[in-house]
Design an enzyme around this catalytic site. Structure first.
Site, mmCIF file in Angstrom:
data_model
loop_
_atom_site.group_PDB
_atom_site.id
_atom_site.type_symbol
_atom_site.label_atom_id
_atom_site.label_comp_id
_atom_site.label_asym_id
_atom_site.label_seq_id
_atom_site.Cartn_x
_atom_site.Cartn_y
_atom_site.Cartn_z
ATOM 1 N N GLN A 64 -42.191 27.909 -2.748
ATOM 2 C CA GLN A 64 -42.329 26.933 -3.834
ATOM 3 C C GLN A 64 -41.945 25.524 -3.388
ATOM 4 O O GLN A 64 -41.978 24.600 -4.196
ATOM 5 C CB GLN A 64 -41.444 27.334 -5.022
ATOM 6 C CG GLN A 64 -41.839 28.629 -5.684
ATOM 7 C CD GLN A 64 -43.178 28.546 -6.407
ATOM 8 O OE1 GLN A 64 -43.655 27.471 -6.745
ATOM 9 N NE2 GLN A 64 -43.797 29.689 -6.630
ATOM 10 N N HIS B 257 -37.004 35.301 -5.619
ATOM 11 C CA HIS B 257 -38.236 36.017 -5.964
ATOM 12 C C HIS B 257 -38.093 37.443 -5.423
ATOM 13 O O HIS B 257 -37.411 37.667 -4.420
ATOM 14 C CB HIS B 257 -39.402 35.303 -5.274
ATOM 15 C CG HIS B 257 -40.760 35.798 -5.636
ATOM 16 N ND1 HIS B 257 -41.316 36.928 -5.075
ATOM 17 C CD2 HIS B 257 -41.704 35.305 -6.480
ATOM 18 C CE1 HIS B 257 -42.533 37.110 -5.556
ATOM 19 N NE2 HIS B 257 -42.799 36.136 -6.413
ATOM 20 N N CYS C 193 -41.816 37.610 -11.328
ATOM 21 C CA CYS C 193 -41.312 38.333 -10.134
ATOM 22 C C CYS C 193 -39.925 37.843 -9.745
ATOM 23 O O CYS C 193 -39.607 37.726 -8.546
ATOM 24 C CB CYS C 193 -42.273 38.190 -8.952
ATOM 25 S SG CYS C 193 -43.877 38.898 -9.273
ATOM 26 N N ASP D 142 -36.967 30.700 2.134
ATOM 27 C CA ASP D 142 -38.230 30.988 1.463
ATOM 28 C C ASP D 142 -38.750 29.663 0.903
ATOM 29 O O ASP D 142 -38.242 29.157 -0.095
ATOM 30 C CB ASP D 142 -37.985 32.013 0.348
ATOM 31 C CG ASP D 142 -39.243 32.301 -0.460
ATOM 32 O OD1 ASP D 142 -40.284 31.647 -0.220
ATOM 33 O OD2 ASP D 142 -39.174 33.178 -1.346
ATOM 34 N N LYS E 249 -50.176 28.436 -2.206
ATOM 35 C CA LYS E 249 -49.327 27.623 -3.088
ATOM 36 C C LYS E 249 -49.270 26.171 -2.643
ATOM 37 O O LYS E 249 -48.583 25.352 -3.240
ATOM 38 C CB LYS E 249 -47.921 28.211 -3.145
ATOM 39 C CG LYS E 249 -47.904 29.573 -3.860
ATOM 40 C CD LYS E 249 -46.498 30.018 -4.136
ATOM 41 C CE LYS E 249 -46.410 31.499 -4.403
ATOM 42 N NZ LYS E 249 -46.695 31.870 -5.784
#
Ligand code: PMP
Length: 628
Positions: A424, A344, A585, A421, A447
């Site tokens: 998600q 991202h 993104c 990261d 999220k």
């Protein structure tokens, strides 16, 4: 600043040890194929029984386990778990999706004058899963009660039982005992050994996603009451363009359960104060609520200490914090930062900015044609100049689940630190930062069914203690004179000023919700949704799926021949279906596949196959219109 882009996009190498999910799956295949494996498994799987009626883990999808009896009959339930039984139609369909009588007004909900918040024992709670320990304000600053790190969840918080997965060591031991020569499954006596490969990843060129959708199998029940779950999310009863809303934009943000909404209201009604500084009752309540949320996050991630959890605005701010603290201190000229092609923009731009300032070099791990990181290429990039590897655990654009365990181990063996990261990942997968050995792990609350404006940096305590502060101000200081300032230790050192107190508390409530459902159950159900959607989309002429890695979570990106992605998004919106169309993104990874944009339905545990059917009908209609 130098940026080295990937030169090789071919050859999905899968060298190195498989990750834990992979090993779980390998073992599961054994149990389904190998006579006698059940007895061996009983040694390793807690709660595993050799009795024919007992559940035996079987592969339903990458990284997911469903239960199946040894006779091979699928059973929608797991012994002892509060699971719904399959009905005649796939129970992954909601049989009674909340309707709203044509009104756009959200249905009224039991409120009970602020309950359940003021009465934590909440037998009157409107939420099907909330029991006596609903977790409202708990200032549990220590993690003594934390269950085994493998689950990171207290047993009494669990309605739907997890599958008691063995650890990686146990599985390797089991594999070694059963097949000492190597870890390939021997053909099972009586089994049609040629009919299918031993493991999904031995399928060679065969596409995993070609397999029939398991959601069509009525035996694959949602491992929770899907209708009750949907009722917990009032917005799902909204109507858009006269149709009931279908929320397939979960990768952008998730919807909030009533318990989170109520928790925020309760905070402002009963607890609102600034924290830490004032010596009065509401300051104490607010501080307890805020620190209680930190404790929940620490447990959720399997952190060793609450001091390893820093509250920030979201994953973007989290990565910027690491770049501006760790990066500024430990990354210099000609040092190297490795990211993957999947990232991202939030995990690219801060490193570019740092590299530009420091004269550092960014190197990029390529992905194969399925959208999976090529580990062999990654190995080649690692060297003594590598200071940091920053990779996503789940790609927001493609859904690829990356092999973070191997990525971290390889980085460490090269002397580099790793940032994962998890923006998600945390809503789809069980994460344990200690098992992963991640140095930094970041995610956004919104999220994972929590509020916007709150996110988390996990950092190893010993590492955080070496880092300078990022922003200066109140809260983060121990003592200030005009000559010098002494800083607080972590996490306060990184939380300058008044933080987002209420939304941190809301995030704690969201974590409670997710833990009640059980991430293992969520992963199982969502993967069935993904298989169903993938199979449906593939059957439509003109659809090209972008991202077909074996390991995927909840994202079905595609393009439709003859249509701009916005046209598809608009047609879906007219039917009340919300998907993201655009570059998400993540422009570099889309360009890797020769596109600038995709249509991206992304699923959560409150979605159903019925909703996917509505999406497929629109895409099919568009495809037919072009052909006729
Ligand atoms: N990383 C990934 C993989 C993401 O999907 C996102 C959000 N789309 C981010 C980082 C940034 O998250 P946020 O906008 O909440 O800061």
């Amino acid at each position: 600043m130098t940026i080295l882009t990937p030169t090789s996009n071919t050859g999905a190498a899968n060298a190195g040890l498989p990750d834990e999910a992979l090993l779980n799956r390998m073992a599961s295949e054994f149990f389904a194929l190998v006579p006698g494996a059940a007895q061996a498994a009983a040694q390793f799987l807690p709660g595993f029984s050799e009795a024919g009626s007992a559940p035996v883990a079987s592969v339903s999808a990458p990284g997911r386990l469903s239960s199946v009896s040894e006779s091979g009959n699928h059973s929608g339930s797991n012994a002892g778990a509060a699971l719904t039984q399959p009905s005649t139609q796939p129970s992954i369909y909601a049989s009674a999706i909340p309707q709203n009588g044509g009104s756009s007004v959200a249905p009224s909900r039991p409120q009970a004058g602020g309950a359940p918040l003021s009465t934590p024992a909440a037998s009157t709670t409107p939420y099907y899963f909330i029991g006596a320990d609903n977790g409202y304000p708990v200032a549990d600053g220590n993690l003594d009660g934390l269950a085994a790190q493998g689950t990171g969840r207290q047993a009494d918080q669990t309605l739907a039982r997890s599958f008691g997965l063995p650890g990686q060591d146990q599985l390797q031991q089991l594999l070694g005992e059963l097949y000492p020569a190597n870890t390939q499954a021997a053909p099972a006596a009586g089994a049609d050994a040629d009919a299918r490969p031993a493991y999904y990843f031995q399928q060679g060129e065969q596409d995993y996603w070609d397999t029939a959708p398991r959601a069509a199998n009525p035996a694959l029940a949602a491992p929770f009451d899907i209708n009750a779950v949907r009722r917990d999310f009032p917005i799902l009863a909204e109507r858009v363009n006269g149709k009931q809303l279908v929320w397939f934009d979960n990768a952008a943000t998730t919807q909030k359960p009533q318990s989170v909404i109520d928790r925020l209201s309760y905070f402002y009604e009963h607890e609102n104060s600034n924290i830490h500084r004032a010596a009065h009752e509401l300051a104490a309540r607010a501080t307890d609520a805020y620190e209680g949320a930190r404790s929940k996050v620490a447990k959720f991630l399997g952190a060793a200490s609450v001091d390893e959890i820093i509250f920030v605005r979201g994953a973007t701010e989290a990565i910027n914090l690491v770049a501006n603290t760790f990066g500024k201190k430990f990354i210099g000229a000609v040092d190297e930062i490795i990211v993957s092609q999947l990232e991202h923009h939030a995990n690219i731009v801060p490193w570019q900015q740092l590299a530009a300032e420091k004269g550092a070099v960014i190197r990029v791990i390529p992905v194969d044609d399925s959208g999976q990181i090529i580990l062999d290429e990654y190995r080649k990039l690692l060297n003594s100049k590598t200071r940091l590897v920053a990779v996503t655990q789940v790609s927001n654009a493609l859904g690829t689940i990356t092999p973070v365990q191997e990525i971290i181990a390889l980085a460490h063996s090269a002397g580099a630190r790793v940032l994962i990261d998890g923006a998600q990942a945390v809503s789809h997968l069980r994460v344990n930062v200690q098992a992963l050995d991640a140095d930094f792990y970041v995610f956004s609350g919104h999220k994972v069914f929590g509020p916007t404006g709150i996110g988390v940096v996990y950092g190893k305590k010993a590492l955080l203690d070496q880092l300078p502060p990022w922003q200066g101000g109140g809260n983060m200081i121990a003592d200030v004179t005009f000559e010098r300032t002494q800083y607080q230790p972590a996490p306060a050192r990184f939380e300058a000023g008044t933080g987002n107190i209420a939304d941190a508390v809301g995030l704690g409530a969201a974590i409670d919700y997710v833990e009640r459902l059980g991430l293992e159950n969520i992963a199982l159900y969502e993967h069935a949704l993904l298989e169903y959607a993938t199979h449906g989309l593939k059957s439509i002429p003109g659809v090209r799926l972008i991202g077909t890695a074996h390991e995927k979570a909840s994202v079905a990106s595609f393009v439709l021949e003859g249509y701009q992605t916005e046209e598809v998004g608009k047609a879906l919106n007219e039917e009340g279906i919300a998907v993201r169309s655009g570059h998400h993104c993540a422009q570099p990874i889309l360009r890797r596949f020769g596109v600038e944009a995709t249509v991206r339905p992304s699923f959560a545990f409150y979605n159903t196959c019925e909703e996917i059917d509505r999406l497929l009908a629109v895409v099919r209609r568009l495809a037919n219109q072009k052909r006729n």
